[in-house]
Scaffold this motif. Sequence first.
Motif, PDB file in Angstrom:
ATOM      1  N   TYR A   1       0.890  -1.263   0.143  1.00  0.00           N
ATOM      2  CA  TYR A   1      -0.076  -0.186   0.138  1.00  0.00           C
ATOM      3  C   TYR A   1       0.755   1.307  -0.090  1.00  0.00           C
ATOM      4  N   ASP A   2       0.443   2.358  -0.834  1.00  0.00           N
ATOM      5  CA  ASP A   2       1.374   3.196  -0.705  1.00  0.00           C
ATOM      6  C   ASP A   2       1.744   4.126   0.130  1.00  0.00           C
ATOM      7  N   ALA A   3       0.684   4.188   1.063  1.00  0.00           N
ATOM      8  CA  ALA A   3       0.949   5.243   2.134  1.00  0.00           C
ATOM      9  C   ALA A   3      -0.473   4.961   3.198  1.00  0.00           C
ATOM     10  N   GLY A   4      -1.110   6.116   3.404  1.00  0.00           N
ATOM     11  CA  GLY A   4      -2.500   5.669   4.202  1.00  0.00           C
ATOM     12  C   GLY A   4      -3.490   5.194   3.510  1.00  0.00           C
ATOM     13  N   ASP A   5      -3.375   5.290   2.204  1.00  0.00           N
ATOM     14  CA  ASP A   5      -4.342   4.669   1.358  1.00  0.00           C
ATOM     15  C   ASP A   5      -4.012   3.508   0.707  1.00  0.00           C
ATOM     16  N   TYR A   6      -4.780   2.613   0.339  1.00  0.00           N
ATOM     17  CA  TYR A   6      -4.691   1.204  -0.003  1.00  0.00           C
ATOM     18  C   TYR A   6      -4.355   1.189  -1.574  1.00  0.00           C
ATOM     19  N   SER A  55      -1.715   1.506  -5.022  1.00  0.00           N
ATOM     20  CA  SER A  55      -0.190   1.241  -5.510  1.00  0.00           C
ATOM     21  C   SER A  55       0.071   1.819  -6.650  1.00  0.00           C
ATOM     22  N   TYR A  56       1.199   2.820  -6.692  1.00  0.00           N
ATOM     23  CA  TYR A  56       1.329   3.677  -7.682  1.00  0.00           C
ATOM     24  C   TYR A  56       2.716   3.392  -8.136  1.00  0.00           C
ATOM     25  N   ILE A  57       3.008   3.290  -9.514  1.00  0.00           N
ATOM     26  CA  ILE A  57       4.485   2.703 -10.131  1.00  0.00           C
ATOM     27  C   ILE A  57       5.372   3.942  -9.819  1.00  0.00           C
ATOM     28  N   VAL A  73       7.668  21.240   2.515  1.00  0.00           N
ATOM     29  CA  VAL A  73       6.456  20.921   1.750  1.00  0.00           C
ATOM     30  C   VAL A  73       5.764  19.515   2.265  1.00  0.00           C
ATOM     31  N   TRP A  74       4.774  18.973   1.697  1.00  0.00           N
ATOM     32  CA  TRP A  74       4.112  17.739   1.891  1.00  0.00           C
ATOM     33  C   TRP A  74       5.296  16.889   1.854  1.00  0.00           C
ATOM     34  N   GLY A  75       5.242  16.092   3.110  1.00  0.00           N
ATOM     35  CA  GLY A  75       6.272  14.789   3.108  1.00  0.00           C
ATOM     36  C   GLY A  75       7.781  15.412   3.454  1.00  0.00           C
ATOM     37  N   ILE A 113       1.783   8.622   6.209  1.00  0.00           N
ATOM     38  CA  ILE A 113       3.047   8.056   6.099  1.00  0.00           C
ATOM     39  C   ILE A 113       3.065   7.551   4.665  1.00  0.00           C
ATOM     40  N   ALA A 114       4.294   7.288   3.988  1.00  0.00           N
ATOM     41  CA  ALA A 114       4.230   6.676   2.793  1.00  0.00           C
ATOM     42  C   ALA A 114       5.754   6.021   2.443  1.00  0.00           C
ATOM     43  N   ILE A 115       5.387   5.061   1.750  1.00  0.00           N
ATOM     44  CA  ILE A 115       6.662   4.126   1.269  1.00  0.00           C
ATOM     45  C   ILE A 115       7.742   5.062   0.803  1.00  0.00           C
ATOM     46  N   ASN A 116       7.652   6.180  -0.168  1.00  0.00           N
ATOM     47  CA  ASN A 116       8.789   6.925  -0.425  1.00  0.00           C
ATOM     48  C   ASN A 116       9.452   7.750   0.875  1.00  0.00           C
ATOM     49  N   TRP A 117       8.760   7.813   1.894  1.00  0.00           N
ATOM     50  CA  TRP A 117       9.186   8.574   3.136  1.00  0.00           C
ATOM     51  C   TRP A 117      10.001   7.539   3.827  1.00  0.00           C
ATOM     52  N   ASN A 118       9.470   6.398   4.086  1.00  0.00           N
ATOM     53  CA  ASN A 118      10.254   5.329   4.988  1.00  0.00           C
ATOM     54  C   ASN A 118      11.409   5.078   4.403  1.00  0.00           C
ATOM     55  N   GLY A 159      -4.756   9.419  -5.625  1.00  0.00           N
ATOM     56  CA  GLY A 159      -3.360   9.995  -5.832  1.00  0.00           C
ATOM     57  C   GLY A 159      -3.004  10.168  -7.281  1.00  0.00           C
ATOM     58  N   GLY A 160      -2.511  11.375  -7.913  1.00  0.00           N
ATOM     59  CA  GLY A 160      -1.902  11.574  -9.038  1.00  0.00           C
ATOM     60  C   GLY A 160      -0.704  11.252  -9.318  1.00  0.00           C
ATOM     61  N   TYR A 161       0.214  11.483  -8.356  1.00  0.00           N
ATOM     62  CA  TYR A 161       1.608  11.385  -8.829  1.00  0.00           C
ATOM     63  C   TYR A 161       1.986  11.935 -10.223  1.00  0.00           C
ATOM     64  N   GLY A 162       1.176  13.139 -10.549  1.00  0.00           N
ATOM     65  CA  GLY A 162       1.462  13.745 -11.741  1.00  0.00           C
ATOM     66  C   GLY A 162       2.670  14.497 -11.996  1.00  0.00           C
TER      67      GLY A 162
HETATM   68  O1  9MR Z   1       3.736  12.637  -1.540  1.00  0.00           O
HETATM   69  C1  9MR Z   1       2.804  13.510  -2.426  1.00  0.00           C
HETATM   70  C2  9MR Z   1       2.976  14.877  -2.227  1.00  0.00           C
HETATM   71  O2  9MR Z   1       4.467  15.135  -2.754  1.00  0.00           O
HETATM   72  C3  9MR Z   1       2.009  15.784  -3.140  1.00  0.00           C
HETATM   73  O3  9MR Z   1       2.391  16.989  -2.912  1.00  0.00           O
HETATM   74  C4  9MR Z   1       0.641  15.158  -2.832  1.00  0.00           C
HETATM   75  C5  9MR Z   1      -0.522  15.804  -3.346  1.00  0.00           C
HETATM   76  O4  9MR Z   1      -0.608  15.623  -4.792  1.00  0.00           O
HETATM   77  O5  9MR Z   1       0.418  13.708  -2.600  1.00  0.00           O
HETATM   78  C6  9MR Z   1       1.375  12.955  -2.081  1.00  0.00           C
HETATM   79  O6  9MR Z   1       1.154  11.768  -2.159  1.00  0.00           O
HETATM   80  C7  9MR Z   1       0.059  11.090  -1.947  1.00  0.00           C
HETATM   81  C8  9MR Z   1      -0.490  10.193  -3.052  1.00  0.00           C
HETATM   82  O7  9MR Z   1      -1.093  11.124  -3.980  1.00  0.00           O
HETATM   83  C9  9MR Z   1      -1.637   9.075  -2.673  1.00  0.00           C
HETATM   84  N1  9MR Z   1      -1.088   8.405  -1.535  1.00  0.00           N
HETATM   85  C10 9MR Z   1      -0.900   9.233  -0.429  1.00  0.00           C
HETATM   86  C11 9MR Z   1       0.579  10.042  -0.846  1.00  0.00           C
HETATM   87  C12 9MR Z   1       1.136  10.748   0.339  1.00  0.00           C
HETATM   88  O8  9MR Z   1       0.283  11.568   1.068  1.00  0.00           O
END
Ligand code: 9MR
Length: 651
Positions: free
Chosen positions: A176-181, A183-185, A442-444, A554-559, A336-339
């Motif tokens: 699971y990516d983070a607090g949500d269920y 999974s994002y490549i 910033v976020w994270g 929490i998120a896998i890319n932060w751990n 989540g977009g991870y755009g």
């Molecule tokens: O980590 C991401 C952060 O850099 C962005 O600002 C944010 C908003 O787009 O999204 C964060 O990623 C989240 C993802 O979209 C969905 N799963 C949880 C991620 C952590 O909050």
Amino acid sequence: MTRIIQIMLALVSYGTIMAQLSTSIRLNQAGFFANGSKIAVISGSTATTFSVRSTDRQTSYYTGNLSTAATWAQSGESVKTADFSSFIQMGTFVIDVPGLGYSYPFTIGNDAFVELNRKLIRGYYYNRTSTAIDATHGGKWARNAGHPDDKVVVLPAAASTLRPAGTVLSCPKGWYDAGDYNSYIVNSGISTYTLLASYEHFSSYYDTLNLNIPESGGALPDILDEIKWNLDWMLTMQDPNDGGVYTKKTNASFDGFVMPDKAVTTRYVVQKSTAAAFDFAAVMAVAYRIYKKFDAVYANKCLDAAKSAYVWGAANPSVTFTNPAAQSGYPAVSTGGYGDNTLTDEYEWAANELYIATQNESYYAKGYKSTTTYSVPSWATVNTLGLFSLAYHRKNLTALGFADTTTVKNKIIAMANTYTTYQKSSSPYKIVMGQGANKDFVWGSNSFAANQAMILINAYLINKNIDFLNAAVSNVDYLLGRNATGYSYVTGVGAKPVMNIHHRPSGADGIVDPVPGLLSGGPSGSTGDKCSNNATYLAISFVDSTSCYTKNEIAINWNAPAVYITGATEQFRTYNGQILTNVQDNSSSEAMSLLQVYPVPAATTVKLMFHAQETALADLDLYGALGERVSQLKVNVQGGQNEVELPVYSL
Ligand code: 9MR
Ligand code: 9MR
């Protein structure tokens, strides 16, 4: 009798004045390496001295002066530092500041981060998709399996001739990516790489690290078993018909706060994208390098997958991703977009990793350029990851006369120099985090602290400049408590850890303690979750509340970078069989006699046995087998027989 009473009164009044825990004393609550730097930050105090004391505060082992006060622009606090790096006695202590109180207890030891590192990796185990967590491996956080993901539906936006909309795929496993269920490549890219690099760079530490996961005891080092859970899923996300990679496996919208087995809405794959293809290619190329020693069949599968994803990316270099709208009876996707619209760094990273994996110079032509600017890695900015790999493998690459290893090294060292200069000379907290502009918060934000430290560790790998290691550890200290909120941002670690992370299992399992080993995102100026924000002092713009996903998810890319830097420090700071042969006392008190090193040779720690005539501060030089001074230490001795157990420097 009078005298005895006076002493008792003195003790009582000492107790009354000083017997308060002060959260204004901020330090790494996970502990310190005896041979590492040790700094506490004191916020808002007029005191000028501090002491290191026993946990009952009755015995003082070390006293020192506080630095002069300085104001941290990011928190608005006036702080002083207490540097007790030269105190290297192992044990559990508190810092005491006159007039203020005492700190949480902390330990000094020779494996200070091993439990932290193990917990951080086990955080991934707890976030496994498609499996139950059993009590043997998960303790009180055991839970049912969720998301089998054997029936994942192709959305119209992801459709191809051979896989039209509605095609059902099997894409189990992953984290699971983070607090949500979901999974994002893209986010699996940096996260999985960083864990793989942890093993690639520090295998002697990880080869024997037992994580108590179901695969423990098997043929692979445990960390590689954990990473394989995600690699196996990533491989299912590639369309074998063209090499393209679906960007995520997801629900249509975020679940409520329920346990995995209660989150049963349809799962989809979404459109292929350039970022997904190149991130996937880079990770699979690294996986090939690492797993080939253990499982050539699996490794070759990873390499083939890397090559075909790279071919797709090179043919489709500008396919961005946005969540699809509702179409043909299929729902819109709002997770989540991870755009990411800048895709050249992904291209470069994949090319570099494939070049290292295959030594095929045609990849390198698309890879590293000495003119490129590198910065702290994040999910969207990944070229620095390729830089780490080039630097690590540079000795093999130079033989080809291809990679410009001098500029590769210099780019990493230049970033590390900037961080270290700030950390040593300008930061009131003596940390790297929070330099200059507010962009760190910033976020994270905690992942920025960890990734800055990862750059420093990679610089240290290049030239063993101890300032780089100390600066890296300063940001570990930041994450574990030497920060403006006083929290340890890792669940289950330290005296004041975050408790209310934005993490669905932790919020839904009915257990007070959150799932352990998860790094909170940390202070941020982001809004959207309606949590109180401090726009002036971003370092304190934090709320330990479940709903605050811009600050406490929490998120896998932060751990992952937290795993990297704690494992690195363990490998560098533990005592690799140093042999201690002699000890010399330089103190002028001449208090010491019968100095004896026991046992000789000492493997990891050494005991000093000696007789002292009086209480004194001994000033010792410790010598190794080649007659070199391997350590210095100051130790308080009591009159009479003394035995002190000490670590030995490995540097
Ligand atoms: O980590 C991401 C952060 O850099 C962005 O600002 C944010 C908003 O787009 O999204 C964060 O990623 C989240 C993802 O979209 C969905 N799963 C949880 C991620 C952590 O909050
Ligand atoms: O839980 C979601 C978290 O993982 C994401 O990072 C965040 C931003 O995309 O969104 C969270 O979900 C919230 C949703 O966006 C709005 N409704 C409340 C959800 C949290 O309970």
